[in-house]
Write an enzyme that holds these catalytic residues in place. Structure first.
Site, PDB file in Angstrom:
ATOM      1  N   ASN A 118      29.996  40.070  38.757  1.00 36.72           N
ATOM      2  CA  ASN A 118      30.923  38.938  38.664  1.00 36.72           C
ATOM      3  C   ASN A 118      30.730  38.070  37.422  1.00 36.72           C
ATOM      4  O   ASN A 118      31.621  37.344  37.031  1.00 36.72           O
ATOM      5  CB  ASN A 118      30.802  38.056  39.910  1.00 36.72           C
ATOM      6  CG  ASN A 118      29.368  37.767  40.298  1.00 36.72           C
ATOM      7  OD1 ASN A 118      28.555  38.672  40.482  1.00 36.72           O
ATOM      8  ND2 ASN A 118      29.048  36.493  40.423  1.00 36.72           N
ATOM      9  N   GLN A 146      34.362  41.900  43.370  1.00 39.55           N
ATOM     10  CA  GLN A 146      35.070  41.694  42.096  1.00 39.55           C
ATOM     11  C   GLN A 146      35.937  42.900  41.719  1.00 39.55           C
ATOM     12  O   GLN A 146      36.732  42.821  40.791  1.00 39.55           O
ATOM     13  CB  GLN A 146      34.071  41.417  40.962  1.00 39.55           C
ATOM     14  CG  GLN A 146      33.346  40.091  41.089  1.00 39.55           C
ATOM     15  CD  GLN A 146      34.243  38.881  40.890  1.00 39.55           C
ATOM     16  OE1 GLN A 146      35.312  38.970  40.285  1.00 39.55           O
ATOM     17  NE2 GLN A 146      33.838  37.737  41.403  1.00 39.55           N
ATOM     18  N   SER A 166      36.203  40.346  49.639  1.00 38.88           N
ATOM     19  CA  SER A 166      36.543  38.944  49.873  1.00 38.88           C
ATOM     20  C   SER A 166      38.007  38.726  49.507  1.00 38.88           C
ATOM     21  O   SER A 166      38.483  39.260  48.501  1.00 38.88           O
ATOM     22  CB  SER A 166      35.643  38.058  49.011  1.00 38.88           C
ATOM     23  OG  SER A 166      35.927  36.702  49.267  1.00 38.88           O
ATOM     24  N   ALA A 167      38.696  37.908  50.321  1.00 38.41           N
ATOM     25  CA  ALA A 167      40.139  37.708  50.095  1.00 38.41           C
ATOM     26  C   ALA A 167      40.432  36.814  48.890  1.00 38.41           C
ATOM     27  O   ALA A 167      41.427  37.002  48.190  1.00 38.41           O
ATOM     28  CB  ALA A 167      40.772  37.106  51.352  1.00 38.41           C
ATOM     29  N   HIS A 168      39.531  35.836  48.626  1.00 35.80           N
ATOM     30  CA  HIS A 168      39.935  34.804  47.663  1.00 35.80           C
ATOM     31  C   HIS A 168      39.849  35.227  46.206  1.00 35.80           C
ATOM     32  O   HIS A 168      40.231  34.467  45.321  1.00 35.80           O
ATOM     33  CB  HIS A 168      39.210  33.485  47.927  1.00 35.80           C
ATOM     34  CG  HIS A 168      37.752  33.429  47.592  1.00 35.80           C
ATOM     35  ND1 HIS A 168      37.314  32.905  46.415  1.00 35.80           N
ATOM     36  CD2 HIS A 168      36.652  33.782  48.291  1.00 35.80           C
ATOM     37  CE1 HIS A 168      35.973  32.940  46.410  1.00 35.80           C
ATOM     38  NE2 HIS A 168      35.562  33.474  47.538  1.00 35.80           N
ATOM     39  N   THR A 204      36.176  34.027  67.530  1.00 36.55           N
ATOM     40  CA  THR A 204      37.630  34.177  67.661  1.00 36.55           C
ATOM     41  C   THR A 204      38.227  34.610  66.329  1.00 36.55           C
ATOM     42  O   THR A 204      37.848  34.091  65.279  1.00 36.55           O
ATOM     43  CB  THR A 204      38.237  32.827  68.104  1.00 36.55           C
ATOM     44  OG1 THR A 204      37.564  32.401  69.279  1.00 36.55           O
ATOM     45  CG2 THR A 204      39.730  32.948  68.385  1.00 36.55           C
ATOM     46  N   CYS A 296      28.739  30.131  41.439  1.00 40.02           N
ATOM     47  CA  CYS A 296      27.804  30.057  42.566  1.00 40.02           C
ATOM     48  C   CYS A 296      26.471  29.493  42.101  1.00 40.02           C
ATOM     49  O   CYS A 296      25.715  28.949  42.888  1.00 40.02           O
ATOM     50  CB  CYS A 296      27.566  31.435  43.163  1.00 40.02           C
ATOM     51  SG  CYS A 296      29.068  32.326  43.522  1.00 40.02           S
TER      52      CYS A 296
HETATM   53  N1  PMP Z   1      29.766  38.818  45.826  1.00 34.58           N
HETATM   54  C1  PMP Z   1      30.304  38.676  44.618  1.00 34.58           C
HETATM   55  C2  PMP Z   1      30.147  39.758  43.615  1.00 34.58           C
HETATM   56  C3  PMP Z   1      31.026  37.516  44.293  1.00 34.58           C
HETATM   57  O1  PMP Z   1      31.572  37.376  43.090  1.00 34.58           O
HETATM   58  C4  PMP Z   1      31.170  36.495  45.265  1.00 34.58           C
HETATM   59  C5  PMP Z   1      31.923  35.220  44.952  1.00 34.58           C
HETATM   60  N2  PMP Z   1      31.390  34.522  43.846  1.00 34.58           N
HETATM   61  C6  PMP Z   1      30.574  36.697  46.525  1.00 34.58           C
HETATM   62  C7  PMP Z   1      29.889  37.867  46.766  1.00 34.58           C
HETATM   63  C8  PMP Z   1      30.702  35.657  47.605  1.00 34.58           C
HETATM   64  O2  PMP Z   1      31.991  35.701  48.139  1.00 34.58           O
HETATM   65  P1  PMP Z   1      32.473  34.705  49.289  1.00 34.58           P
HETATM   66  O3  PMP Z   1      32.829  33.452  48.579  1.00 34.58           O
HETATM   67  O4  PMP Z   1      33.662  35.367  49.903  1.00 34.58           O
HETATM   68  O5  PMP Z   1      31.362  34.559  50.252  1.00 34.58           O
END
Ligand code: PMP
Length: 359
Positions: A118, A146, A166-168, A204, A296
């Protein structure tokens, strides 16, 4: 605003907003309930599950929904508690830190290697790692967070036992993710105490979030977004890289641009004698949104573990900026960055020279 922080999170697609509004109104019922509204909610969830299965070449039954990639990563590592867990130094903290706490010496071994990083976009040789793991009687997990939508994906061809999503990162909502669990591999739920997801993940169902994830997955499939990333987005990324190298003295790339070596949408650059956080703030003041290494890790004064692993140089790590592109970026965005970036770096480098003289 020029948004170049898609790898941290991406804005919700209009299709996702629509699907979530619809789900709020129509699919409010508990999806585990046997009544009709419950069935309608469950149908919506199964729709999303089928879309992800199709996109990654899995069976719908091999997928569970989670609260995000961090939970998916934690779930796999928890399954191998007490076992030897081998990870790459480029992994997300939700893999590295969990493995540190839960790893041991027992066999079989779990290999947890992301397909693409990432922070610098590096692509790892996951097929070779899977081969090695299986030859040893071990298992392989890959964090594909990613990669989803950016590269064509096939969990069978990659020979993975577990994969995280991950959706976002694809225009879906924050707080929804998924985990691929190959049929027949070891599995322990992280959240116990509910029969949801066939006893593999209690709590849920998050119907609204999963409906949003489904809409984002549909967008990815309908538009074959990995092809747009490979052409249009890659061209923008490469254009920005070559202009920075030409126009900004003291710049060096932490991302290898070669097609096989990195994701097409990530560009990590270091600027000699300029601090990443300062560059980020000056760019922000000009309406240009980027990140330093990884969001992060920000707020954390330690240099990025990924850049330290790659370069071993704290100065390079502290002076790095990640530009991460999405489908909406244009050539004009690159122009806007290049209209201000050389001046910002020059100013910061001058300040740094003055500081050194004073010292
Ligand atoms: N793994 C990777 C490679 C990511 O880039 C991220 C988001 N920075 C995550 C895990 C964590 O994802 P989430 O926010 O959905 O917990």
């Amino acid at each position: 605003m020029v948004y170049l922080d898609y790898a941290a999170t991406s804005p919700l697609l209009p299709e996702v907003i629509k699907a979530m509004h619809e789900a709020e109104e129509k699919y409010f019922a508990n999806a585990s309930a046997l009544h009709t509204p419950g069935h309608l909610s469950m149908n919506k969830i199964e729709e999303a599950r089928k879309l992800l299965a199709k996109l990654i070449n899995a069976e719908p039954d091999e997928i569970i929904f989670t609260s995000g990639a961090s939970e998916s990563n934690n779930t796999v590592i928890r399954t191998f508690e007490g076992h030897k867990i081998i990870t790459s130094p480029l992994e997300h903290h939700s893999v590295i830190e969990t493995a540190k706490v839960l790893g041991g010496d027992e066999k079989p071994v779990l290999y947890s290697y992301m397909l693409a990083n990432n922070e610098i976009g590096e692509i790892l040789p996951i097929k070779d790692i899977a081969k090695k793991a299986h030859k040893e009687g071990g298992f392989v997990h890959s964090d594909l967070t990613q990669t989803l939508g950016k590269l064509p994906l096939d969990v069978k061809a990659l020979d993975l036992d577990y994969a995280t999503f991950s959706a976002h990162k694809i225009g879906g909502p924050i707080g929804v993710g998924a985990l691929y669990i190959r049929k027949g591999v070891p599995f322990e739920p992280l959240i116990i105490g509910g029969s949801q997801e066939k006893h593999r993940r209690g709590s849920t169902y998050n119907t609204v979030g999963i409906a949003g994830f489904g809409a984002a997955l549909k967008y990815v499939l309908d538009h074959k977004t990995w092809e747009i990333y490979d052409t249009k987005v890659r061209a923008l990324r490469d254009e920005l890289a070559s202009r920075i190298l030409k126009e900004v003295p003291g710049s060096s790339l932490n991302t290898e641009l070669d097609g096989e070596k990195s994701l097409p949408n990530i560009l990590n650059v270091s600027f000699e004698a300029a601090e990443g956080e300062s560059i980020q703030l000056y760019l922000d003041a000009e309406g240009i949104i980027v990140s330093t290494g990884s969001a992060c890790a920000s707020g954390d004064i330690k240099p990025s573990h990924v850049l330290m692993a790659k370069t071993g140089d704290a100065e390079v790590a502290h002076s790095s900026i990640r530009f991460s592109f999405g489908l909406d970026n244009t050539k004009e965005d690159v122009e806007k960055v290049m209209a201000v970036l050389p001046g910002i770096i020059e100013r910061l480098q001058k300040i740094s020279t003055i500081e050194r003289k004073i010292k």
